[in-house]
Design an enzyme around this catalytic site. Sequence first.
Site, PDB file in Angstrom:
ATOM      1  N   LYS A   1     -35.281  31.783 -32.246  1.00 28.88           N
ATOM      2  CA  LYS A   1     -34.732  32.057 -33.584  1.00 28.88           C
ATOM      3  C   LYS A   1     -33.430  31.291 -33.796  1.00 28.88           C
ATOM      4  CE  LYS A   1     -32.176  35.950 -34.172  1.00 28.88           C
ATOM      5  NZ  LYS A   1     -30.818  35.791 -34.714  1.00 28.88           N
ATOM      6  N   ASN A   2     -32.535  31.376 -32.817  1.00 25.53           N
ATOM      7  CA  ASN A   2     -31.195  30.822 -33.023  1.00 25.53           C
ATOM      8  C   ASN A   2     -31.156  29.298 -32.921  1.00 25.53           C
ATOM      9  OD1 ASN A   2     -30.330  33.357 -33.526  1.00 25.53           O
ATOM     10  ND2 ASN A   2     -29.282  33.672 -31.566  1.00 25.53           N
TER      11      ASN A   2
ATOM     12  N   ARG B   1     -26.394  36.408 -41.974  1.00 24.03           N
ATOM     13  CA  ARG B   1     -25.142  35.725 -41.681  1.00 24.03           C
ATOM     14  C   ARG B   1     -25.343  34.245 -41.346  1.00 24.03           C
ATOM     15  NH1 ARG B   1     -21.829  34.182 -38.287  1.00 24.03           N
ATOM     16  NH2 ARG B   1     -19.643  34.348 -38.850  1.00 24.03           N
TER      17      ARG B   1
ATOM     18  N   CYS C   1     -20.199  42.638 -39.771  1.00 25.97           N
ATOM     19  CA  CYS C   1     -21.485  43.300 -39.574  1.00 25.97           C
ATOM     20  C   CYS C   1     -21.310  44.292 -38.448  1.00 25.97           C
ATOM     21  CB  CYS C   1     -22.596  42.293 -39.311  1.00 25.97           C
ATOM     22  SG  CYS C   1     -22.499  41.522 -37.724  1.00 25.97           S
TER      23      CYS C   1
ATOM     24  N   ARG D   1     -16.838  39.160 -38.311  1.00 24.16           N
ATOM     25  CA  ARG D   1     -17.454  37.861 -37.977  1.00 24.16           C
ATOM     26  C   ARG D   1     -16.864  36.764 -38.853  1.00 24.16           C
ATOM     27  NH1 ARG D   1     -23.530  38.388 -36.312  1.00 24.16           N
ATOM     28  NH2 ARG D   1     -23.039  36.333 -35.505  1.00 24.16           N
TER      29      ARG D   1
ATOM     30  N   ASP E   1     -26.001  38.607 -26.361  1.00 23.76           N
ATOM     31  CA  ASP E   1     -27.267  39.037 -26.974  1.00 23.76           C
ATOM     32  C   ASP E   1     -28.186  39.767 -25.994  1.00 23.76           C
ATOM     33  OD1 ASP E   1     -26.443  37.967 -29.363  1.00 23.76           O
ATOM     34  OD2 ASP E   1     -27.571  36.103 -29.158  1.00 23.76           O
TER      35      ASP E   1
ATOM     36  N   ARG F   1     -36.208  41.053 -37.505  1.00 24.18           N
ATOM     37  CA  ARG F   1     -35.378  39.878 -37.791  1.00 24.18           C
ATOM     38  C   ARG F   1     -35.440  38.880 -36.631  1.00 24.18           C
ATOM     39  NH1 ARG F   1     -29.572  41.077 -38.582  1.00 24.18           N
ATOM     40  NH2 ARG F   1     -29.734  38.831 -38.547  1.00 24.18           N
TER      41      ARG F   1
END
Length: 421
Positions: A22-23, A91, A115, A120, A306, A398
Amino acid sequence: MDKILVHGGPALRGNVRISGSKNSALPILAATLLTKEPCIIHRVPDLSDIHYMLTILSELGCEVERASGTVQIKAETVITDAPYDIVRKMRASVCVLGPLLGREKEATVSLPGGCVIGDRPIDLHLRGFEALGAAVRVQAGNVKVLAPELRGATINMRGKFGSTVLGTDNIMMAAVLAEGTTVIDGAAEEPEVVDLADFLNKMGAKIEGAGTRRIIIEGVKELHGAEHTVIPDRIEAGTFLVAAAICGEEVTLQKVAPAHLVSVTEPLQRAGYFVEANCDTITVRRNGGCLPLELETQPYPGFPTDMQAQMCALLATSQGISVITEHVFPQRFMHLAELKRMGANIELQGATAVINGVDQLSGAPVMASDLRASAALVLAGLTADGVTEINRVYHIDRGYESIDDKLNQLGAKIERVKGSK
Ligand code: EPU
């Protein structure tokens, strides 16, 4: 809103295929804004965050086609104002600023708020854009960056909590089309930054040093279309490693990059698990009891923030006292209150969780607060006595592609209840 019911108990065994990151995918999709030519991106995971990014790109004028894991994007003409309604949902939308500034020399995006994982800020991104010659204005909740021309500069991306991943991405994406040489000192070293740099280089950029603290970018006049396959998701993989540790007999992760996961596999080995990595697989086997750990989250190659919540779930039932300190997002501990509702014995001292392992957690109704916290609750539920009911599961969608189906294929018993509150 969907909810997930996890029936605790069944042991996990078998193989699980890890999705694309995802990132990595999010900034890579944003980078397609840098060229008028079509780009093809493979192994794009099917996640709501990816859907938001593709919607933003469509709103900015891109033609987007998606067929299973492959996305084709053509940004022939773009507008530079990202719509608030979509941007506010994610974000990471902030990473369209860099490519829009690079290509059009201006961009407006609404300023991301805080958040649940903490404040952030994007001050380091903005400082970098200013160093490249852009004027930055914050007005009516939006950030506008504008530069008659972008000029290469030496930029330091280190803040008080280390470097910034999306900040490094944003500056790289703006600097590829700047005049002259840009040096990013204190750059984030995450594999996702390297993946983005690889994609940009395929588009004709001249970037060296990605994956180290110093990235050097030689500006070019224009970029062209390119085809790229996103790297495996190391956080999804890490989450499955911990699931296997919590209640696995033997689980093999397929299509992973073991080199990206050393900071997770090494503590699991220290805790007493059998972990074996091959070229693109990792096998985890329970090897007797689980020993307590002392961990600190750090930017890559350190132990990832994470993975902190998922590791808390594992250590909640490991014998002895474990300690986890959060250095990247010091307030990222919302999952602790929920784990305690399941019987965990955890005390928060500043940014350090002191976890006194208990023999057994018990299922309870719990609330997901963010993506990784939700994953931690699913993992805790796998080993808990009875049923764990996880509400607000949109958080998990997500960032995890079909986590319930993948765990069920390994033998878990997870139900998704559609449309409940
Ligand atoms: N920071 C600043 N100023 C800035 C930017 C960041 O002070 O301008 C601080 C942050 O507050 C934090 C630290 O620097 O304390 C690191 O934040 P970073 O900017 O690296 O985070 P990010 O780039 O916004 C990405 C991931 C996060 C992951 C962090 C850290 C994406 C889309 N997001 O966020 O992933 O936690 O890096 O590794 O790549 C997740 O996937 O669940 C997630 C939150």
